[in-house]
Design an enzyme around this catalytic site. Sequence first.
Site, short mmCIF file in Angstrom:
data_model
loop_
_atom_site.label_atom_id
_atom_site.label_comp_id
_atom_site.label_asym_id
_atom_site.label_seq_id
_atom_site.Cartn_x
_atom_site.Cartn_y
_atom_site.Cartn_z
N GLU A 136 -8.77 14.69 7.77
CA GLU A 136 -9.46 15.48 8.28
C GLU A 136 -9.50 16.43 9.23
OE1 GLU A 136 -14.38 14.49 8.38
OE2 GLU A 136 -13.27 13.37 9.73
N ASP A 149 0.65 -1.21 -0.06
CA ASP A 149 -0.06 -0.11 0.09
C ASP A 149 0.94 1.33 -0.08
OD1 ASP A 149 -2.29 1.66 0.23
OD2 ASP A 149 -1.90 1.77 2.55
N ARG A 192 -5.63 4.00 -8.36
CA ARG A 192 -6.95 4.16 -8.21
C ARG A 192 -7.67 2.73 -8.00
NH1 ARG A 192 -8.68 9.12 -6.81
NH2 ARG A 192 -8.46 10.57 -8.48
N ARG A 198 -2.08 14.51 -1.90
CA ARG A 198 -3.27 14.09 -1.68
C ARG A 198 -4.48 15.26 -2.06
NH1 ARG A 198 -3.56 9.16 1.12
NH2 ARG A 198 -5.59 9.72 2.25
N PHE A 219 -19.11 9.62 4.77
CA PHE A 219 -17.96 9.07 3.92
C PHE A 219 -18.13 7.60 3.85
CE2 PHE A 219 -13.97 7.41 2.89
CZ PHE A 219 -13.47 8.00 1.57
#
Length: 1203
Positions: free
Chosen positions: A514, A404, A810, A619, A562
């Site tokens: 966030e 990842d 993606r 990002r 979300f």
Amino acid sequence: MSGWGTPSRTVTLGRVQPQSPALRTIYCNHREANFAHRYKGNSISTTKYNVFTFLPKGLYEQFRRVANLYFLMVSILSATPYSPVHPITNMVPLSLVLLFSLIKEAFEDWQRFQNDMTINNSLVDVLQAQGWESLQWKKLQVGDIIRVKQDGFFPADLLLLASTNVDGICYIETANLDGETNLKIRKALERTWDYVTPEKACEFKGEVQCEQPNNSLYTFTGNLVVDNQTMPLSPNQILLRGCSLKNTDYIVGTVIFTGHETKVMMNSMNVPSKRSTLERKLDKLILALFSTLFSMCLLGAIGSGIFIDRKYYYLGLSQSVEDQFNPSKRFLVIILTMLTLLTLYSTIIPISLYVSIETIKFIQSSQFINKDLNMYHAESNTPASARTSNLNEELGQVEYIFSDKTGTLTRNLMEFFKCSIGGEMYGTGMTEIEMGVAERKGIKVQEAKTSTNSLREKGFNFDDVRLMQGAWRHEPNHDACKEYFRCLAICHTVLPEGEETPEKIRYQAASPDEAALVLAAKNFGFFFYRRTPTMIYVRESHVEKMGKTQDVSYEILNVLEFNSTRKRQSVVCRYPDGRLVLYCKGADTVIYERLGTGNDDLNKVTRVHLEQFGSAGLRTLCLAYRDLAPDLYESWNEKFITAKSSLRDREKRLDEVAELIEKELILIGATAIEDKLQEGVPNCIQTLSRAGIKIWVLTGDKIETAINIAYACNLLNNEMKQFIISSETDAIREVEERGDQTEIARFMKEEVKKQLKQFLDEAPQYFCSPSGPKLALVIDGKCLMYALEPSLRIMLLTLSLNCSSVVCCRVSPLQKAQVTSLVKKGARKITLSIGDGANDVSMIQAAHIGIGISGLEGMQAVMASDFAIAQFRFLEDLLLVHGRWSYIRLCKVVMYFFYKNLAFTLTQFWFTFGTGFSGQRFYDDWFQSLYNVIFTALPVVIVGLFDQDISSSLSKKYPELYKEGVRNMFFNRRIVAIWACFAVYQSLVFFYFVSLSSSTSRDSDGKMFGLWDVSTMAFTCVVVTVNLRLLMMCNSITRWHYISVGGSIIVWFVFIFVYSGIMTRFDRNDNMFWVIYVLMSTSYFYITLLLVPVAALLGDFLYLGVQRWFFPYDYQIVQESHKDDADSINTPDSQETKEHLTPDEARSNAISQLPKEVSKHSGFAFDSPGYESFFATQFGKYVPPKAWDVARRASMKSKSKPK
């Protein structure tokens, strides 16, 4: 309260009707009504056994192993009249192995039982007769009303009824579920806020209709029925077992799910069982030994059938004899002799092999991997953790790593870095990626100067005088700036903690992104400082007056949360002036699909900015809003409430309702957050690539971001030929604009097929040339979806396997697992997956080895993994050091077991030829019993633990050595054949040397040696020789080697002294009496004990010398090159020197001072050929070894030594 007269249920004859399997009905505060459903209790058990099942179930687990089952069969056969050995011969080693395994199982299960008892006996307050009464967790029942105090853990899955905080809210920590330490908010339904005291709680009589128990931690569907009023329940009202209460005096809740039906217990399934490649090959070796055993028995049985004849009158076969020796029944003779020889040759299968390997692996993982200071992360106080010991050696054979990006290659410490507002880009800094791109282009980059107005705190690394210190008011697009900052301050689920001042407040966020966005809003003058379930309070900088602030409260009407499918989050809020606004933030792909008409120029400019941010490795998120008319909102809200109340497909219906309002959005701008690379990642990837390991990055980021991260990580470079398969082409965009989904799917599949075929045709011209560039493949998620279809899968795999690096962008969690499985099953290569988040779990479990990063995204990846580390760079130590060592050690252990058992059993086999194939035993029963479990058991374990060919620093200095494990050079058919040849040779020496020499020797009384004298002499030689052979296979010899080898030989002599010196009437074989004393009274014993091991090991010695001289392994070349290093190392130890060390140097020095064994043996003291060929590979060159250089080096060595 209406009590229990509600029409929502039917009572017949005093009993509740059976409920629908899809629905669970719970009667709050009414045990008698719930009793009819027979809900499970709250007691939990994580043990594998209980008092009654331990023995049968434990034995069943042990006899699932083929070797144990085989020895059970042999033990049964040895109890028959046809066995030449006493049953004790096979029963003792089997019993010892089973006893050891069962004790280990019992110890582990007892620890689980103790933990269960501690949990089950914990106390909680339960409502009893209008008061709180402490009750054990295990006595809780569904429907009970309980009270949990601050910092207490929830004993079951609860429905939150009331809280001591205002508006029925409470704060919980879910670290035990997902490892996340940030607080989460839960809110009770307004209808139940008053049930805080026991007097009020006694009045509560409600009915919960909800889903059946399941393992989904983040969903819950149900309704609460009170006084015929139905209210929808969501995860916001559910408190899960294992979570703890924070910042709240206490809460009152009712029990929904108990014991093993709680969500956390339903998630506590075992990680998929994985077996290493070496174990599977070991099974094949055991089968080969079975075949050898069968062949030996068949040969002996046929020989017996032929040999039995009445002409041998001295055998007494003419009289009435037993069936096994009856010449008239030759077929029966063959069958019975087969059974006899089966018990006689049973030692060819190493019964203690599995126990020894388990012991070695357990100590390797618990003592070496878990306690390695080089894999300890001081900043987070996190050591490495081996969660299983089954795969230690698999770490030494990894060929593909699937990684990842976020939190694995990067730090997952997000910092607000740049932004785009109203078509204008802000932010003057340069990322690590941008600097790397500039360097690749030959542009000299100077460090940017920070403005005096810039503010820097963790999570905010933004610098632009146009926005800071309120300067945004003077921007032409100041209205867009204000909307942008409000969206950041309002559209989130962050919880504030601490004092309500910008300097001291702390934010608890579900993700670092966030938190960074809310911090950015604070630094831009929109300070979010308080939250209630329905309100958000923001201290805003006054628009007109500099330096002035105003507190504004926004009513939060709806939150559209979300998830990985929606890839966006929306909030519907009401301004103090009544304005209704929907704020939305999410991925650029989903936001742009939902933008309204107009503002095309702004949309295009922002898209350009997004591409620039992606190229810089940032990002990105898009921010948008929509003003809502009151009537439009009211009609939509009715649908939203209906969807939220539905018991079936609630999530799907909520998503459908969200689509109705999340459209015709107006773009505000975009955020760009930097996630820096972890320390040491580029060097680690470069080292692993030199080790022959291919690294694939599977990420959800945009293709530009992923490519630039790959460059920064040394995964890609300008010398590589890159194959890019992307859905972001003009042709595909043109088809997508038409909107025909069928045509889009067909066209994209054809495009992917065409590109795969083109690249496959193009690839050979690169990898066929030795000096050609390496290949790299970059593919995005849309194209990957079609490439993974059965018709294209082989093409994708073929192309990927020829690439040094692969980057998939993606991609979804499912696609990560599919790609991993494609290589694992399609290429049959050993794979390793590494990740840090819940979205990596499927990938981690799909690979041969799963590595979890103990990061900031919780512990779900760690809990699903086989090994856990804190930083990606620790892979270097885990694979190149521990993995490589474990592989080499266990290969030696397996081959040594194979050799020593074959050599021992073959001496008995040769003896059979001299006994007319009668099955007469050569060795005493106890010799055969204790050979594996006592006399040769410990030294091989020591080799498995301490053997070390080269040091850890050299393992990392020469990562090419790792390729020996990838090519499986130490456990293959050639190696097995070599060991088998030496076992056969040594067995011939043991038997014929001793038996022939003894025929001409006499004891001190002048008598010839008998069978037991000869067999005892031969067995002594076997024990001494196989233990000495073990020393010859060691690369490093420590005091533990000397103790174990010397101790094993001494134990044999102590045993034989005692065994030969004692005789009782229960002895089966009184011929062993005084044998060793008779033997040791002759010179024959000492001469034989000296000559036999020398003769037996001479072949091994010559082979090892020739092999090391003419055909050296790579590690042997490194050994010779560095054999004098240990003597030249002088570690600084004085206090003066230590004072001048940097923290890193001091840590390295501390590690070097740890107790360790110094190798006293580095092989043969002569040079090896192939030096040039090995070291040339370090620089990517190929130099063929020159065999004739050997003599030159050997002759020059003495001349080069200083006198």
